[in-house]
Design a protein around this motif. Structure first.
Motif, short mmCIF file in Angstrom:
data_model
loop_
_atom_site.label_atom_id
_atom_site.label_comp_id
_atom_site.label_asym_id
_atom_site.label_seq_id
_atom_site.Cartn_x
_atom_site.Cartn_y
_atom_site.Cartn_z
N UNK A 208 11.96 191.17 10.40
CA UNK A 208 13.00 189.69 10.37
C UNK A 208 14.47 190.09 10.37
N UNK A 209 14.81 191.26 9.66
CA UNK A 209 16.33 191.71 10.00
C UNK A 209 16.76 192.07 11.43
N UNK A 210 15.78 192.44 12.31
CA UNK A 210 16.14 193.00 13.28
C UNK A 210 16.63 192.24 14.39
N UNK A 211 15.86 190.86 14.24
CA UNK A 211 16.06 189.94 15.24
C UNK A 211 16.29 188.37 14.54
N UNK A 212 16.80 188.52 13.33
CA UNK A 212 16.81 186.96 12.69
C UNK A 212 17.82 186.11 13.35
N UNK A 213 19.05 186.64 14.10
CA UNK A 213 20.10 185.74 14.69
C UNK A 213 19.41 184.96 15.92
N UNK A 214 18.35 185.63 16.45
CA UNK A 214 17.89 185.13 17.35
C UNK A 214 16.69 183.87 17.02
N UNK A 215 16.34 184.19 15.88
CA UNK A 215 15.51 183.16 15.45
C UNK A 215 16.07 181.93 14.98
N UNK A 216 17.49 181.99 14.50
CA UNK A 216 18.10 180.87 14.25
C UNK A 216 18.51 179.99 15.59
N UNK A 217 18.69 180.69 16.75
CA UNK A 217 18.92 179.97 17.92
C UNK A 217 17.61 179.28 18.38
N UNK A 218 16.42 180.02 18.10
CA UNK A 218 15.32 179.44 18.52
C UNK A 218 14.82 178.25 17.79
N UNK A 236 22.60 180.41 25.50
CA UNK A 236 24.05 180.76 25.48
C UNK A 236 24.86 179.67 25.02
N UNK A 237 24.54 178.65 25.59
CA UNK A 237 25.25 177.30 25.04
C UNK A 237 25.21 177.14 23.60
N UNK A 238 24.07 177.31 23.14
CA UNK A 238 23.52 177.12 21.61
C UNK A 238 24.31 178.15 20.81
N UNK A 239 24.46 179.37 21.35
CA UNK A 239 25.07 180.36 20.53
C UNK A 239 26.69 180.08 20.67
N UNK A 240 27.34 180.14 21.64
CA UNK A 240 28.63 179.59 21.66
C UNK A 240 29.07 178.19 20.82
N UNK A 241 28.20 177.16 20.87
CA UNK A 241 28.61 176.20 20.16
C UNK A 241 28.46 176.37 18.66
N UNK A 242 27.23 176.97 18.38
CA UNK A 242 26.95 177.30 16.77
C UNK A 242 28.24 178.32 16.36
N UNK A 243 28.56 179.38 17.07
CA UNK A 243 29.56 180.13 16.35
C UNK A 243 30.82 179.36 16.34
N UNK A 244 31.26 178.57 17.44
CA UNK A 244 32.54 177.75 17.38
C UNK A 244 32.73 176.82 16.24
N UNK A 251 24.64 182.77 11.87
CA UNK A 251 23.43 183.43 12.52
C UNK A 251 22.60 184.06 11.27
N UNK A 252 23.16 183.86 9.99
CA UNK A 252 22.33 184.44 8.74
C UNK A 252 21.83 183.11 7.88
N UNK A 253 22.10 181.92 8.39
CA UNK A 253 21.44 180.80 7.56
C UNK A 253 20.28 180.78 7.48
N UNK A 254 19.54 180.66 6.20
CA UNK A 254 18.16 180.61 5.89
C UNK A 254 17.62 182.00 5.92
N UNK A 255 18.56 183.02 5.99
CA UNK A 255 18.09 184.45 5.73
C UNK A 255 17.61 184.72 4.50
N UNK A 256 17.95 184.17 3.49
CA UNK A 256 17.52 184.30 1.97
C UNK A 256 16.01 183.94 1.82
N UNK A 257 15.90 182.82 2.27
CA UNK A 257 14.27 182.43 2.21
C UNK A 257 13.36 183.21 3.04
N UNK A 258 13.94 183.44 3.96
CA UNK A 258 13.24 184.15 5.12
C UNK A 258 12.75 185.50 4.34
#
Length: 301
Positions: A208-218, A236-244, A251-258
């Motif tokens: 999970x730690x290896x790809x978690x940011x991608x899971x947020x975008x998914x 890419x649009x999702x990544x840009x808007x989310x970061x902005x 990209x770490x939101x929900x990581x604790x529960x995961x």
């Protein structure tokens, strides 16, 4: 072979039952509106769901991962085993490559399954609270999405799922292989089950730690458009808007529960598989440390 497959199905079901509440919390945290957040964190989210929706609210969308369980088992461990044999040697690198191949193939089932799960988990919550409940269950959800959007709608988030699952399963099998080798997992060892539990739990955390940011975008892409408004035009649009809008912490939101989910899910799966095999086979036939198929869920893992 058939016995290992059956054991994997039983163990995977146990993992889903243990881990689904954590997955519900993870998805709610990942997609909530940052300007009007409903939850302050993992534990507050747990408390809110139980208070407002009862304990059954934590199991919204569980039908989808349960339905896909058998097929994912067959694909993941069939592809992983055959790929490993084709590569010739059981080495850490080959474990990673075989696991990656398995992760890539199972996206065919994993993506629609997680789409239905995400839609069911979000139904009637937050900004969707006033919307009528469109889906009766996970199967009904997939049918209605297909009728409205076709195959493209059913496979929403497929690319991000592929990017997540391919390396994730590679790291899962690699970590499990290294852990069991390091701990000296032998059938005659009286501590073999705790060792398997620990190895599986740590494998789940690493994957999970290896790809978690991608899971947020998914999750965001699959939840996009539920309320009738589409926010993102692609990954890419999702990544840009989310970061902005929310910064790197998004990209770490929900990581604790995961991570809280990752260890017990894999531990429960390993324990169930091991006990099942020990019951079905005599100890004399257990020549090596083979706990049987294990699903990381996400989605596995």
């Amino acid at each position: 072979m058939a016995l290992d497959f059956l054991a994997g199905c039983v163990g995977g079901a146990a993992g889903v039952l243990v881990g689904h509440p954590f997955d519900t919390v993870k998805v709610r945290l990942q997609v909530q509106n940052v300007e009007k957040p409903l939850y302050r964190g993992t534990f507050h989210c747990f408390q809110s769901i139980i208070k407002q929706e009862s304990a059954f609210g934590l199991y919204k969308g569980i039908g989808s991962p349960m339905m896909g369980l058998t097929f994912i088992n067959a694909l993941v461990f069939g592809v992983q085993g055959n790929t490993l044999r084709a590569l010739g040697k059981d080495t850490p690198l080959n474990q990673f490559l075989a696991g990656s191949a398995a992760g890539a193939i199972q996206c065919i089932i994993c993506c629609p399954m997680e789409l239905a799960k995400t839609r069911m988990q979000l139904q009637g919550t937050g900004e969707y609270k006033l919307k009528m409940k469109n889906y009766k269950n996970s199967l009904d959800c997939l049918i209605k999405i297909y009728r409205k959007e076709g195959l493209r709608g059913i496979n929403r988030g497929m690319v991000s799922t592929f990017i997540r699952e391919t390396p994730s399963f590679g790291f899962y099998f690699l970590t499990y292989d290294c852990m069991t080798r390091y701990l000296g997992c032998e059938a005659e060892d009286s501590y073999v089950i705790p060792k398997l539990l620990f190895s599986g739990g740590m494998s789940g955390i690493v994957s999970w730690l290896s790809t978690y940011p991608v899971d947020v975008i998914k999750s965001r892409l699959q939840a996009d458009g539920v309320g009738g408004v589409t926010q993102y035009n692609g990954i890419l649009d999702c990544v840009r808007k989310s970061y902005h809008e929310e910064g790197w912490r998004v990209f770490t939101r929900g990581l604790t529960s995961t991570l809280l989910r990752a260890f017990p899910v894999n531990a429960a799966t390993f324990a169930t598989v091991t006990v099942f095999l020990m019951y079905m086979k005599s100890e004399d036939n257990l020549r090596e440390c083979e706990p049987g198929p294990v699903i990381q869920q996400p989605s596995s893992l």
